[in-house]
Design an enzyme around this catalytic site. Structure first.
Site, mmCIF file in Angstrom:
data_model
loop_
_atom_site.group_PDB
_atom_site.id
_atom_site.type_symbol
_atom_site.label_atom_id
_atom_site.label_comp_id
_atom_site.label_asym_id
_atom_site.label_seq_id
_atom_site.Cartn_x
_atom_site.Cartn_y
_atom_site.Cartn_z
ATOM 1 N N ARG A 23 0.810 -1.216 0.000
ATOM 2 C CA ARG A 23 0.000 0.000 0.000
ATOM 3 C C ARG A 23 0.847 1.272 0.000
ATOM 4 N NH1 ARG A 23 -5.601 -0.548 1.197
ATOM 5 N NH2 ARG A 23 -6.169 -2.634 0.601
ATOM 6 N N ARG A 27 -3.060 6.621 0.985
ATOM 7 C CA ARG A 27 -3.590 7.761 1.725
ATOM 8 C C ARG A 27 -2.656 8.390 2.750
ATOM 9 N NH1 ARG A 27 -8.672 4.404 3.193
ATOM 10 N NH2 ARG A 27 -6.966 2.925 3.069
ATOM 11 N N ARG A 36 -6.147 12.022 -5.906
ATOM 12 C CA ARG A 36 -7.389 11.306 -5.587
ATOM 13 C C ARG A 36 -8.589 12.253 -5.504
ATOM 14 N NH1 ARG A 36 -11.515 9.491 -3.801
ATOM 15 N NH2 ARG A 36 -11.774 7.782 -2.322
ATOM 16 N N ASP A 72 -6.567 -2.198 -7.761
ATOM 17 C CA ASP A 72 -7.109 -2.915 -6.611
ATOM 18 C C ASP A 72 -7.344 -4.363 -7.001
ATOM 19 O OD1 ASP A 72 -8.246 -2.066 -3.774
ATOM 20 O OD2 ASP A 72 -9.426 -3.732 -4.545
ATOM 21 N N TYR A 149 -14.965 -11.616 -0.888
ATOM 22 C CA TYR A 149 -15.654 -10.364 -1.231
ATOM 23 C C TYR A 149 -16.910 -10.630 -2.047
ATOM 24 C CZ TYR A 149 -11.836 -7.607 0.635
ATOM 25 O OH TYR A 149 -10.938 -7.047 1.489
HETATM 26 O O1 CP3 Z 1 0.002 -1.288 -2.665
HETATM 27 C C1 CP3 Z 1 -0.202 -0.325 -3.405
HETATM 28 O O2 CP3 Z 1 0.256 0.804 -3.181
HETATM 29 C C2 CP3 Z 1 -0.953 -0.550 -4.705
HETATM 30 C C3 CP3 Z 1 -2.358 -0.330 -4.647
HETATM 31 C C4 CP3 Z 1 -3.273 -1.295 -3.921
HETATM 32 C C5 CP3 Z 1 -4.530 -0.878 -3.403
HETATM 33 N N1 CP3 Z 1 -5.205 -1.982 -2.978
HETATM 34 C C6 CP3 Z 1 -5.015 0.504 -3.392
HETATM 35 C C7 CP3 Z 1 -6.147 0.894 -2.535
HETATM 36 C C8 CP3 Z 1 -3.180 -2.679 -3.706
HETATM 37 C C9 CP3 Z 1 -2.037 -3.627 -4.009
HETATM 38 C C10 CP3 Z 1 -4.417 -3.097 -3.121
HETATM 39 C C11 CP3 Z 1 -4.730 -4.499 -2.815
HETATM 40 C C12 CP3 Z 1 -5.927 -4.810 -2.000
HETATM 41 N N2 CP3 Z 1 -7.173 -4.264 -2.087
HETATM 42 C C13 CP3 Z 1 -5.973 -5.832 -1.046
HETATM 43 C C14 CP3 Z 1 -4.828 -6.769 -0.712
HETATM 44 C C15 CP3 Z 1 -3.813 -6.102 0.133
HETATM 45 C C16 CP3 Z 1 -4.165 -6.061 1.595
HETATM 46 O O3 CP3 Z 1 -4.211 -4.937 2.113
HETATM 47 O O4 CP3 Z 1 -4.317 -7.114 2.191
HETATM 48 C C17 CP3 Z 1 -7.266 -5.856 -0.511
HETATM 49 C C18 CP3 Z 1 -7.769 -6.791 0.575
HETATM 50 C C19 CP3 Z 1 -8.023 -4.863 -1.190
HETATM 51 C C20 CP3 Z 1 -9.469 -4.543 -1.026
HETATM 52 C C21 CP3 Z 1 -9.672 -3.144 -0.577
HETATM 53 N N3 CP3 Z 1 -9.392 -2.018 -1.323
HETATM 54 C C22 CP3 Z 1 -10.216 -2.728 0.656
HETATM 55 C C23 CP3 Z 1 -10.647 -3.658 1.778
HETATM 56 C C24 CP3 Z 1 -10.273 -1.325 0.621
HETATM 57 C C25 CP3 Z 1 -10.885 -0.412 1.641
HETATM 58 C C26 CP3 Z 1 -10.125 -0.401 2.901
HETATM 59 C C27 CP3 Z 1 -8.932 0.475 2.749
HETATM 60 O O5 CP3 Z 1 -7.824 0.032 3.027
HETATM 61 O O6 CP3 Z 1 -9.187 1.629 2.357
HETATM 62 C C28 CP3 Z 1 -9.697 -0.897 -0.594
HETATM 63 C C29 CP3 Z 1 -9.513 0.507 -1.043
HETATM 64 C C30 CP3 Z 1 -8.141 0.921 -1.500
HETATM 65 N N4 CP3 Z 1 -7.297 0.174 -2.267
HETATM 66 C C31 CP3 Z 1 -7.534 2.197 -1.266
HETATM 67 C C32 CP3 Z 1 -6.286 2.176 -1.916
HETATM 68 C C33 CP3 Z 1 -5.282 3.286 -2.015
HETATM 69 C C34 CP3 Z 1 -8.162 3.364 -0.528
HETATM 70 C C35 CP3 Z 1 -9.114 4.006 -1.443
HETATM 71 C C36 CP3 Z 1 -9.192 5.495 -1.350
HETATM 72 O O7 CP3 Z 1 -8.309 6.217 -1.858
HETATM 73 O O8 CP3 Z 1 -10.208 5.949 -0.820
#
Ligand code: CP3
Length: 346
Positions: A23, A27, A36, A72, A149
């Site tokens: 990640r 944020r 964003r 994502d 999911y």
């Molecule tokens: O790692 C990186 O920088 C690359 C981008 C990336 C995102 N999601 C961006 C994101 C990657 C590799 C993911 C993978 C992802 N997404 C996973 C596996 C990694 C882990 O954390 O275990 C999972 C389970 C998800 C599903 C997901 N996406 C959730 C549960 C959420 C909401 C909760 C949260 O952390 O915000 C997201 C949203 C998300 N994915 C954001 C980002 C930057 C936040 C969205 C925003 O900008 O509002």
């Protein structure tokens, strides 16, 4: 291009231990918020120029040794025929969950270029931008994590509906997982063709499974993905089984070049179990970024010491960096990993 990350994945000698952060584009960076704020999260994922821009931010701002595609794990599922929404508070939501034979039958296998061309375009832009910088990691979710999911309709606490489908209707569960696996194979092959230089498979929620259920309901699909990719590419494959310490006797045979670990197991314990068969990635507790500098340095040294006997080590956090983290601390972490690992090599 700095190649330490790729070398460590393959177990080749490096001058220092490479680091990237799960990640890392997100944020905790004010620069991410600026981009964003122009639209929704999904809009950002679907806009190749902007997605490439935020992918590059952590490379330029905190100095990590690899970029990870901004996207994502859930976006390919949308193209299987499941509308996807991201809510500010609840996170991802699938308003029409997949729980019946009819719903599973209706799922289609997306075409990487035709349906997910925006991801492939992002990769192509990034490869140009990264020529003199660092390698690009592509990724997907693992089938079990993706299935949670789709079945639950979003995030879950106890995975009741997923486990009920596993136990009450294993045939339906198997069909669903097979389709997700086919989708993931096509999607990752597409990323390789577009230029991804390594791939990580995120199994974020697999740690909720008993080892015997992992064996029957999750591992075979991961193995099928890895086998399918190994047949077409030599790029490093990383399997991250979050909360997966008890699954290690199985995951160590999955065929990935690298296994990723969360912080609940010591890397010395990991090395004892995997020997020289694979490289390892991890595993600083993400909230260690709130330690004062001297204590953070000591924890970094500890992780590096524990990983010393590994075939190769890629430093990372044990899970994603939290939005509350200070970018200056993340930058300091990168510097500490580089300095201390160089010093340890003498
Ligand atoms: O790692 C990186 O920088 C690359 C981008 C990336 C995102 N999601 C961006 C994101 C990657 C590799 C993911 C993978 C992802 N997404 C996973 C596996 C990694 C882990 O954390 O275990 C999972 C389970 C998800 C599903 C997901 N996406 C959730 C549960 C959420 C909401 C909760 C949260 O952390 O915000 C997201 C949203 C998300 N994915 C954001 C980002 C930057 C936040 C969205 C925003 O900008 O509002």
């Amino acid at each position: 291009m700095r190649t330490e990350f790729l070398k460590a994945c393959k177990g080749e000698k490096t001058d220092y231990t490479p680091i990237w952060i799960m990640r890392q584009a997100g944020r905790y960076l004010p620069e991410y918020h600026t981009v964003r704020s122009k639209g929704s999260f999904l809009d950002l994922c679907k806009n190749p120029e902007r997605a490439a821009e935020v992918t590059l931010q952590p490379v330029d701002i905190i100095g990590v040794d690899a970029a990870i595609l901004f996207s994502d794990i859930l976006v390919p599922l949308e193209k299987m025929g499941c509308p996807l929404e991201f809510h500010e508070k609840r996170g991802p939501v699938f308003p029409s969950p997949i729980r019946t034979q009819a719903a599973v039958d209706a799922l289609r296998i997306p075409d990487a270029e035709g349906d997910l061309g925006y991801v492939m375009d992002t990769i192509r832009i990034l490869r140009k931008e990264l020529v003199n910088k660092v390698p690009l990691i592509g990724f997907s979710g693992a089938p079990f994590t993706l299935a949670t999911y789709l079945i639950e309709g979003g995030s879950s606490k106890n995975y009741l509906l997923t486990k009920r489908m596993m136990y009450e209707n294993p045939a339906l569960y198997g069909q669903l997982l097979d389709k997700i696996t086919d989708c993931t194979i096509a999607y990752l092959k597409g990323q390789v063709a577009a230029g991804a230089q390594a791939l990580q498979i995120f199994d974020s929620w697999v740690g909720v499974l008993a080892p015997c259920d992992f064996r029957d309901f999750a591992y075979p699909y991961v193995k099928r993905i890895i086998d399918a990719l190994k047949a077409v590419t030599d790029i490093p494959l990383i399997y991250f089984a979050n909360h997966g310490a008890t699954l290690l006797p199985q995951t160590k045979h999955c065929g990935a070049d690298v296994l990723g670990f969360d912080w609940r197991i010591g890397l010395d314990d990991v090395v004892r179990q995997v020997g020289q068969t694979v490289s390892i990635q991890g595993n600083l507790e993400p909230l260690c970024l709130f330690l004062p500098e001297d204590k953070l340095a000591a924890r970094v040294r500890m992780v590096l010491e524990e990983a010393k006997g590994a075939r190769g080590h890629i430093f990372n956090l044990g899970h994603g960096i939290v939005p509350e983290a200070d970018p200056a601390k993340a930058k300091l972490l990168v510097k500490l990993v580089h300095e201390i690992s160089r010093e340890m090599r003498g």
